[in-house]
Design a protein around this motif. Sequence first.
Motif, PDB file in Angstrom:
ATOM      1  N   ARG A   1      21.484  56.710   1.143  1.00 44.04           N
ATOM      2  CA  ARG A   1      19.499  57.257   0.515  1.00 44.04           C
ATOM      3  C   ARG A   1      19.415  58.584   1.631  1.00 44.04           C
ATOM      4  N   ILE A   2      18.946  59.468   0.768  1.00 39.59           N
ATOM      5  CA  ILE A   2      18.099  60.695   1.890  1.00 39.59           C
ATOM      6  C   ILE A   2      17.232  60.228   0.757  1.00 39.59           C
ATOM      7  N   ALA A   3      15.964  60.222   0.426  1.00 39.77           N
ATOM      8  CA  ALA A   3      15.184  60.752  -0.080  1.00 39.77           C
ATOM      9  C   ALA A   3      14.276  61.891   0.150  1.00 39.77           C
TER      10      ALA A   3
ATOM     11  N   ASP B   1      17.553  55.810   4.166  1.00 43.52           N
ATOM     12  CA  ASP B   1      17.875  55.035   5.183  1.00 43.52           C
ATOM     13  C   ASP B   1      17.466  57.364   5.946  1.00 43.52           C
ATOM     14  N   THR B   2      17.311  57.408   5.230  1.00 43.69           N
ATOM     15  CA  THR B   2      16.569  59.284   5.997  1.00 43.69           C
ATOM     16  C   THR B   2      14.918  59.719   4.151  1.00 43.69           C
ATOM     17  N   LEU B   3      14.136  60.171   5.393  1.00 38.79           N
ATOM     18  CA  LEU B   3      13.765  60.597   4.725  1.00 38.79           C
ATOM     19  C   LEU B   3      13.674  62.157   4.810  1.00 38.79           C
TER      20      LEU B   3
ATOM     21  N   ARG C   1      10.637  52.335  12.017  1.00 38.37           N
ATOM     22  CA  ARG C   1      10.274  53.966  12.340  1.00 38.37           C
ATOM     23  C   ARG C   1      11.673  54.592  11.117  1.00 38.37           C
ATOM     24  N   VAL C   2      10.358  54.879   9.915  1.00 36.99           N
ATOM     25  CA  VAL C   2      11.323  55.907   9.056  1.00 36.99           C
ATOM     26  C   VAL C   2      12.000  57.172   9.535  1.00 36.99           C
TER      27      VAL C   2
END
Length: 258
Positions: free
Chosen positions: A2-4, A141-143, A174-175
Amino acid sequence: MRIAIFNQKGGVGKTTTALNLGAALHRSGNAPLLIDLDPQGHLSSIHGNIPLASDKSLFAFFQDQQPLQSLEVAWEHIGQLIPAHQQLIKVDSIFGKGPAVLNKLRLGLDALEAAHPDRHCLIDCCPYIGVLALNAIFACDTLLIPVSTDYLSLQAAEHITRTLQVLEPVMKRRVNRLYLLTRFDRRRRMSEDVRQRLCERYGDDVLDVAISENVTVAESPSLQQDVFRHNASSTGAHDYRSLLAELAERGCLPITTS
């Protein structure tokens, strides 16, 4: 995975990046799910054929407990879309900011991934910190932080860093964050200056790929097309193919081949 895609500054290419990264994934044989988490619904408007009722949108997930899978709309050349609706603007006032609502999207995606374990998800966020953006941050999972090559965007990147510093003790992790330079014009000294400053501040969290200032990238949403359908040989299309390749190399969007 998931990438935001989020930045507290508008006009930096969040929706364009969600659209074209989704299209790049589809072309690689890994059709994703796109979620429009912005009440303005720009990503949904590019689709061009979404249900207009709020109970067929992401708002129904928050308001009526509808499962995410029931809200998916097929998107040719992209994958699937869960559309936004203007009613999403009410989510902050209706639900507040308690732990239950902040984790709602994460739990919904956990349930959805049981049926689609190998499908990537891209979340197009609204340009402000509220319940919706916090849901995306808690779920991802990753911003991915698009930063257009101007000095105000540098300030916005710093605001996001401070926001994450506040959130991470609550999240107990940690994001993972990556900074993507957009609207990059190699003819302008300011573009290189912004790149240098971003790299000095965030080091390896800055992606090597930069999305060039490109007519095809700018025009394609108004034609309800991704950059590849508009002009697959354009600089913009090349940049988004390179972005997918770098994200795959970093382990953020593993690509499967049949």
